[in-house]
Scaffold this active site. Structure first.
Site, PDB file in Angstrom:
ATOM      1  N   HIS A  65       0.817  -1.218   0.000  1.00  0.00           N
ATOM      2  CA  HIS A  65       0.000   0.000   0.000  1.00  0.00           C
ATOM      3  C   HIS A  65       0.851   1.268   0.000  1.00  0.00           C
ATOM      4  CE1 HIS A  65      -3.325  -2.788   1.427  1.00  0.00           C
ATOM      5  NE2 HIS A  65      -3.678  -2.343   0.237  1.00  0.00           N
ATOM      6  N   ASP A  90     -10.221  -3.285  -0.076  1.00  0.00           N
ATOM      7  CA  ASP A  90      -9.738  -3.574   1.285  1.00  0.00           C
ATOM      8  C   ASP A  90      -9.466  -2.274   2.042  1.00  0.00           C
ATOM      9  OD1 ASP A  90      -6.735  -4.602  -0.396  1.00  0.00           O
ATOM     10  OD2 ASP A  90      -7.085  -2.647   0.517  1.00  0.00           O
ATOM     11  N   ASP A 140     -18.062  -1.679 -11.483  1.00  0.00           N
ATOM     12  CA  ASP A 140     -16.923  -2.090 -12.313  1.00  0.00           C
ATOM     13  C   ASP A 140     -16.079  -0.857 -12.643  1.00  0.00           C
ATOM     14  OD1 ASP A 140     -16.615  -4.369 -15.120  1.00  0.00           O
ATOM     15  OD2 ASP A 140     -15.199  -2.904 -14.324  1.00  0.00           O
ATOM     16  N   GLY A 141     -14.795  -0.957 -12.346  1.00  0.00           N
ATOM     17  CA  GLY A 141     -13.911   0.191 -12.567  1.00  0.00           C
ATOM     18  C   GLY A 141     -13.875   0.614 -14.023  1.00  0.00           C
ATOM     19  N   ASP A 158      -5.550  -0.889  -8.295  1.00  0.00           N
ATOM     20  CA  ASP A 158      -5.194  -1.773  -7.180  1.00  0.00           C
ATOM     21  C   ASP A 158      -5.982  -3.071  -7.321  1.00  0.00           C
ATOM     22  OD1 ASP A 158      -6.033  -1.538  -3.601  1.00  0.00           O
ATOM     23  OD2 ASP A 158      -4.664  -2.890  -4.695  1.00  0.00           O
ATOM     24  N   ASP A 161      -5.190  -9.948 -10.000  1.00  0.00           N
ATOM     25  CA  ASP A 161      -4.436 -10.257 -11.219  1.00  0.00           C
ATOM     26  C   ASP A 161      -5.391 -10.398 -12.405  1.00  0.00           C
ATOM     27  OD1 ASP A 161      -2.231 -12.367  -9.238  1.00  0.00           O
ATOM     28  OD2 ASP A 161      -2.177 -10.206  -9.651  1.00  0.00           O
TER      29      ASP A 161
HETATM   30  N1  SAM Z   1      -2.978  -6.043  -3.563  1.00  0.00           N
HETATM   31  C1  SAM Z   1      -3.767  -6.969  -4.380  1.00  0.00           C
HETATM   32  C2  SAM Z   1      -2.973  -7.404  -5.590  1.00  0.00           C
HETATM   33  O1  SAM Z   1      -1.950  -6.776  -5.893  1.00  0.00           O
HETATM   34  O2  SAM Z   1      -3.394  -8.393  -6.236  1.00  0.00           O
HETATM   35  C3  SAM Z   1      -5.086  -6.308  -4.751  1.00  0.00           C
HETATM   36  C4  SAM Z   1      -6.019  -6.236  -3.566  1.00  0.00           C
HETATM   37  S1  SAM Z   1      -7.632  -5.634  -3.827  1.00  0.00           S
HETATM   38  C5  SAM Z   1      -8.467  -6.597  -2.653  1.00  0.00           C
HETATM   39  C6  SAM Z   1      -8.158  -6.282  -5.382  1.00  0.00           C
HETATM   40  C7  SAM Z   1      -9.592  -5.915  -5.649  1.00  0.00           C
HETATM   41  O3  SAM Z   1      -9.839  -5.682  -7.039  1.00  0.00           O
HETATM   42  C8  SAM Z   1     -10.631  -6.989  -5.247  1.00  0.00           C
HETATM   43  O4  SAM Z   1     -11.367  -6.526  -4.142  1.00  0.00           O
HETATM   44  C9  SAM Z   1     -11.508  -7.169  -6.485  1.00  0.00           C
HETATM   45  O5  SAM Z   1     -12.870  -7.349  -6.182  1.00  0.00           O
HETATM   46  C10 SAM Z   1     -11.252  -5.848  -7.199  1.00  0.00           C
HETATM   47  N2  SAM Z   1     -11.579  -5.826  -8.643  1.00  0.00           N
HETATM   48  C11 SAM Z   1     -11.261  -6.765  -9.576  1.00  0.00           C
HETATM   49  N3  SAM Z   1     -11.743  -6.394 -10.790  1.00  0.00           N
HETATM   50  C12 SAM Z   1     -12.375  -5.182 -10.619  1.00  0.00           C
HETATM   51  C13 SAM Z   1     -13.065  -4.283 -11.493  1.00  0.00           C
HETATM   52  N4  SAM Z   1     -13.210  -4.559 -12.811  1.00  0.00           N
HETATM   53  N5  SAM Z   1     -13.563  -3.134 -10.973  1.00  0.00           N
HETATM   54  C14 SAM Z   1     -13.433  -2.853  -9.647  1.00  0.00           C
HETATM   55  N6  SAM Z   1     -12.802  -3.673  -8.744  1.00  0.00           N
HETATM   56  C15 SAM Z   1     -12.277  -4.825  -9.242  1.00  0.00           C
END
Ligand code: SAM
Length: 278
Positions: A65, A90, A140-141, A158, A161
């Site tokens: 972070h 998170d 959705d981002g 953030d 994968d």
């Molecule tokens: N530090 C971690 C890493 O490097 O893999 C990332 C942690 S954070 C919890 C990842 C977040 O991305 C998840 O909560 C997941 O739901 C979110 N996420 C995945 N695809 C997304 C999207 N299209 N739009 C918004 N959030 C998304």
């Protein structure tokens, strides 16, 4: 003599995994998007996993972070005041940006269950959800960036994968959309995976960034609970990114890291020059 031992393992390949001895599994839930597991581990405290991959642990989350927020923050030629976080469910990235003084944060997370779990089990990370400077949007981002009119000084990708809902967050098209949502000296940063175990993820992120931005920088960090412990981040901007002088130190981030983290091993430089030349 220990009678029963419970372990959570993240598999990096058919033949390699990292295992954490756990006291207890605190939850396991299948949401509309992914499987979320939470463990109480002996050596790393609480561990959040999504689809079997470590997202954060209590004992080393600060590294990721700090590195995904402080590096772009202190490479911005103008002090960032606004930020968009994609996947910040998170709360860790938002907490770090608030600590840096960013006053207007939009945090877009696709899975509300991640937010609820963080609020219950990682309250120190989730404090940002009740901070009026930070607006949480469940969605959705990709859709948010496509529809947003706002410009941001920082965009922090953030995400998990490139699987499931996160696949398109590593695409050239998404980075190009982000480029249009940046303020004049704004910076986008993405977690770009382990250059050792996830070389295709790194190449995909870097390739997308160099097509979307004239200025791209790659840096790495030591994150013990991520695959191989060697993690990459890729920044893109429409204008040059230069380190400012008066940086604050974190628990991991400091002036040395702000300069040294851009020194890359040859196998990454080879990928960078191949992709740059494409
Ligand atoms: N530090 C971690 C890493 O490097 O893999 C990332 C942690 S954070 C919890 C990842 C977040 O991305 C998840 O909560 C997941 O739901 C979110 N996420 C995945 N695809 C997304 C999207 N299209 N739009 C918004 N959030 C998304």
């Amino acid at each position: 003599m220990r009678l029963i031992e419970n372990w959570f393992s993240e598999r990096y390949s058919d033949n390699v995994q990292l295992s954490f001895r756990v006291r207890d599994q605190l939850l396991s839930v299948k949401t509309d998007y992914q499987r979320i597991d939470l463990f109480d581990t002996y050596d790393f405290g609480k561990l959040l996993a999504i689809d079997g991959t470590v997202q954060l642990t209590e004992y080393d989350e600060y590294i990721y972070h700090e590195m995904i927020t402080m590096m772009p923050f202190f490479h911005s030629v103008r002090k960032p005041e606004t930020a968009l976080i994609i996947g910040g469910g998170d709360g860790g990235a938002a907490r770090s940006l608030l600590g840096l003084g960013v006053r207007d944060i939009v945090n877009v997370e696709i899975d509300s269950q991640v937010v609820e779990i963080s609020k219950k089990y990682f309250p120190e990370l989730a404090a940002s959800f009740s901070d009026r400077r930070c607006r949480l949007i469940i969605g959705d981002g990709i859709d948010y960036v496509r529809k947003s009119e706002q410009k941001f000084d920082l965009i922090i990708i953030d995400s998990t994968d490139p699987e499931g809902p996160a696949v398109s967050l590593f695409s050239r098209e998404f980075y190009e959309m982000c480029a249009g949502r940046l303020s004049e000296s704004g910076i986008v940063v993405a977690q770009s995976g382990s250059p050792f175990y996830q070389r295709e993820t790194f190449r995909m992120a870097y390739d997308g960034m160099v097509h979307a931005f004239p200025h791209v920088k790659v840096y790495t960090a030591f994150i013990p609970t991520y695959p191989s412990g060697f993690w990459s981040f890729t920044m893109g901007s429409n204008s040059a990114m230069n380190p400012v002088k008066d940086m604050v130190r974190g628990k991991y981030f400091n002036q040395e890291i702000a300069e040294g983290a851009f020194k890359l091993p040859q196998f990454m430089l080879d990928d960078v020059s191949t992709l740059k030349g494409k």
